[in-house]
Enzyme design. Sequence first.
Site, PDB file in Angstrom:
ATOM      1  N   LYS A 154       0.828  -1.219   0.000  1.00 55.00           N
ATOM      2  CA  LYS A 154       0.000   0.000   0.000  1.00 55.00           C
ATOM      3  C   LYS A 154       0.862   1.268   0.000  1.00 55.00           C
ATOM      4  O   LYS A 154       0.638   2.179  -0.780  1.00 55.00           O
ATOM      5  CB  LYS A 154      -0.931  -0.023   1.226  1.00 55.00           C
ATOM      6  CG  LYS A 154      -1.994  -1.112   1.113  1.00 55.00           C
ATOM      7  CD  LYS A 154      -2.822  -1.239   2.349  1.00 55.00           C
ATOM      8  CE  LYS A 154      -2.131  -1.940   3.500  1.00 55.00           C
ATOM      9  NZ  LYS A 154      -1.773  -3.342   3.295  1.00 55.00           N
ATOM     10  N   ILE A 155       1.878   1.301   0.881  1.00 51.73           N
ATOM     11  CA  ILE A 155       2.709   2.515   0.961  1.00 51.73           C
ATOM     12  C   ILE A 155       3.616   2.623  -0.263  1.00 51.73           C
ATOM     13  O   ILE A 155       3.728   3.682  -0.878  1.00 51.73           O
ATOM     14  CB  ILE A 155       3.541   2.516   2.273  1.00 51.73           C
ATOM     15  CG1 ILE A 155       2.606   2.556   3.483  1.00 51.73           C
ATOM     16  CG2 ILE A 155       4.513   3.688   2.305  1.00 51.73           C
ATOM     17  CD1 ILE A 155       3.291   2.336   4.829  1.00 51.73           C
ATOM     18  N   SER A 233      10.418   2.165   6.411  1.00 48.51           N
ATOM     19  CA  SER A 233       9.703   0.910   6.734  1.00 48.51           C
ATOM     20  C   SER A 233       9.976   0.512   8.178  1.00 48.51           C
ATOM     21  O   SER A 233       9.236   0.905   9.080  1.00 48.51           O
ATOM     22  CB  SER A 233      10.051  -0.191   5.733  1.00 48.51           C
ATOM     23  OG  SER A 233      11.408  -0.543   5.784  1.00 48.51           O
ATOM     24  N   ARG A 234      11.072  -0.202   8.415  1.00 46.21           N
ATOM     25  CA  ARG A 234      11.483  -0.519   9.786  1.00 46.21           C
ATOM     26  C   ARG A 234      13.010  -0.449   9.831  1.00 46.21           C
ATOM     27  O   ARG A 234      13.685  -0.851   8.871  1.00 46.21           O
ATOM     28  CB  ARG A 234      11.018  -1.918  10.212  1.00 46.21           C
ATOM     29  CG  ARG A 234       9.543  -2.025  10.567  1.00 46.21           C
ATOM     30  CD  ARG A 234       9.183  -1.290  11.861  1.00 46.21           C
ATOM     31  NE  ARG A 234       7.774  -1.434  12.216  1.00 46.21           N
ATOM     32  CZ  ARG A 234       6.817  -0.552  11.915  1.00 46.21           C
ATOM     33  NH1 ARG A 234       7.112   0.550  11.243  1.00 46.21           N
ATOM     34  NH2 ARG A 234       5.569  -0.748  12.286  1.00 46.21           N
ATOM     35  N   ASP A 258      13.385   7.425   8.587  1.00 45.51           N
ATOM     36  CA  ASP A 258      12.318   7.760   9.528  1.00 45.51           C
ATOM     37  C   ASP A 258      12.241   6.689  10.615  1.00 45.51           C
ATOM     38  O   ASP A 258      11.446   6.803  11.548  1.00 45.51           O
ATOM     39  CB  ASP A 258      10.982   7.838   8.759  1.00 45.51           C
ATOM     40  CG  ASP A 258       9.838   8.301   9.646  1.00 45.51           C
ATOM     41  OD1 ASP A 258      10.028   9.294  10.379  1.00 45.51           O
ATOM     42  OD2 ASP A 258       8.763   7.673   9.631  1.00 45.51           O
ATOM     43  N   GLU A 263      15.562   2.201  17.692  1.00 46.76           N
ATOM     44  CA  GLU A 263      14.760   3.395  17.948  1.00 46.76           C
ATOM     45  C   GLU A 263      13.961   3.349  19.248  1.00 46.76           C
ATOM     46  O   GLU A 263      13.595   4.384  19.795  1.00 46.76           O
ATOM     47  CB  GLU A 263      13.817   3.689  16.778  1.00 46.76           C
ATOM     48  CG  GLU A 263      12.679   2.703  16.598  1.00 46.76           C
ATOM     49  CD  GLU A 263      11.730   3.118  15.468  1.00 46.76           C
ATOM     50  OE1 GLU A 263      12.200   3.372  14.357  1.00 46.76           O
ATOM     51  OE2 GLU A 263      10.511   3.178  15.713  1.00 46.76           O
ATOM     52  N   HIS A 295      10.283   8.484  13.342  1.00 48.30           N
ATOM     53  CA  HIS A 295       9.097   7.660  13.038  1.00 48.30           C
ATOM     54  C   HIS A 295       7.835   8.524  12.962  1.00 48.30           C
ATOM     55  O   HIS A 295       6.856   8.270  13.656  1.00 48.30           O
ATOM     56  CB  HIS A 295       8.947   6.558  14.105  1.00 48.30           C
ATOM     57  CG  HIS A 295       8.296   5.328  13.549  1.00 48.30           C
ATOM     58  ND1 HIS A 295       8.762   4.071  13.792  1.00 48.30           N
ATOM     59  CD2 HIS A 295       7.219   5.161  12.750  1.00 48.30           C
ATOM     60  CE1 HIS A 295       7.998   3.183  13.185  1.00 48.30           C
ATOM     61  NE2 HIS A 295       7.050   3.838  12.538  1.00 48.30           N
ATOM     62  N   GLN A 296       7.881   9.529  12.100  1.00 49.51           N
ATOM     63  CA  GLN A 296       6.730  10.421  11.988  1.00 49.51           C
ATOM     64  C   GLN A 296       6.015  10.285  10.648  1.00 49.51           C
ATOM     65  O   GLN A 296       5.139  11.079  10.324  1.00 49.51           O
ATOM     66  CB  GLN A 296       7.149  11.879  12.238  1.00 49.51           C
ATOM     67  CG  GLN A 296       8.006  12.503  11.141  1.00 49.51           C
ATOM     68  CD  GLN A 296       8.337  13.956  11.427  1.00 49.51           C
ATOM     69  OE1 GLN A 296       9.213  14.246  12.223  1.00 49.51           O
ATOM     70  NE2 GLN A 296       7.647  14.879  10.787  1.00 49.51           N
ATOM     71  N   PHE A 298       3.788   8.340   9.671  1.00 54.20           N
ATOM     72  CA  PHE A 298       2.333   8.132   9.796  1.00 54.20           C
ATOM     73  C   PHE A 298       1.616   9.387  10.305  1.00 54.20           C
ATOM     74  O   PHE A 298       0.389   9.424  10.302  1.00 54.20           O
ATOM     75  CB  PHE A 298       2.070   6.992  10.809  1.00 54.20           C
ATOM     76  CG  PHE A 298       2.299   7.418  12.241  1.00 54.20           C
ATOM     77  CD1 PHE A 298       3.574   7.535  12.753  1.00 54.20           C
ATOM     78  CD2 PHE A 298       1.220   7.749  13.058  1.00 54.20           C
ATOM     79  CE1 PHE A 298       3.786   7.969  14.060  1.00 54.20           C
ATOM     80  CE2 PHE A 298       1.418   8.179  14.376  1.00 54.20           C
ATOM     81  CZ  PHE A 298       2.711   8.289  14.871  1.00 54.20           C
TER      82      PHE A 298
END
Length: 330
Positions: A154-155, A233-234, A258, A263, A295-296, A298
Amino acid sequence: MKVAVFSTKSYDKEYLDRLNTGKKHQLTYFDASLNTDTVILSKGFDCVCLFVNDKADKETLERLSANEIKLIALRCAGFNNIDLEAAAKNNIKVVRVPAYSPEAVAEHAVALILTLNRKTHKAYNRIRESNFSLEKLVGFNLHGKTTGVIGTGKIGQAFCRIMLGFGCSVIAYDIVASEEMKKAGVIYKELDDVLRQSDIISLHCPLVPETHHLIDKQALQRMKKGVMLINSSRGAVINTQDAIEALKNEQIGYLGIDVYEQEEKLFFKDLSEKIIPDDMITRLISFPNVLITSHQGFFTREALEQIAIVTLKNISDFENKLPLENEVKR
Ligand code: NAD
């Protein structure tokens, strides 16, 4: 249901409270993230609501089960922080929010690309000090460049559409090719070809055993010298130590992340008055061609609203014994 919400930030509370219409669920908020030390807080609840850096490993799950927790409601898409096998063994169901706003994350990945390339963050600071010089701010046209996308779910698909709009050639690697993306102009290739041919590489695959350190020394060596690498992603999809070496020898020309392997001890926290114990992040911060956000991807109003709506619906469906459309199974 009685829900213990872990890793709560002001925005979680704001959106969950506003959308918990009729106070259907009894929500209790904890600042702490879930781990073996904090699992005791789950006593007396039916469900725990978790985010990306809460850890439900085997031991935590056994203790959640002993506290009679029946449901883990993730308010995120990724579920690499949950031991699904242990959850099943302990009879705890896991639900998630599979797609709250793919565009939010894709647009953030593009923001990293544009900032790194055109150096708007540096220009902003310069102008504030009345420095109107253009020295060292030169960028490159995205138009005509090759963007490689790893993971076109999706992303990744939302990201491909934006990059096609810029006039990039978009090549991609995924274990399942999307027919829709092919029609849109994306060309699927082997991973090796994507690594070798791309000017920009953006990671949009999940963190699973097959993608852990997918981008390591060998993968980095196959990339074009001076490549721009973007990860939203991660963190652990990239071997951070190898990326630092590749930055030092200028194999990586730009790095935008990100997400970060370690983290959970840093992101979402204000550590401005603390000594950072993590030498890898401080090394990364020291490079002029590295841009880190915590991690922003989203983090848009639309996504926060959707996360709250789907999380509360997932909990209601479980309570009402309805089919769990967003259940995560091993
Ligand atoms: P998705 O499930 O829709 O898509 C993932 C894609 O990756 C799928 O097409 C899948 O086939 C592909 N894939 C799986 N294994 C692969 C492999 N070994 N190699 C290449 N491709 C592989 O997921 P999505 O909604 O697009 O999200 C992707 C990831 O983005 C999530 O897993 C999560 O880790 C991350 N994410 C980050 C943020 C953020 O704020 N930065 C927010 C949401 C999600």
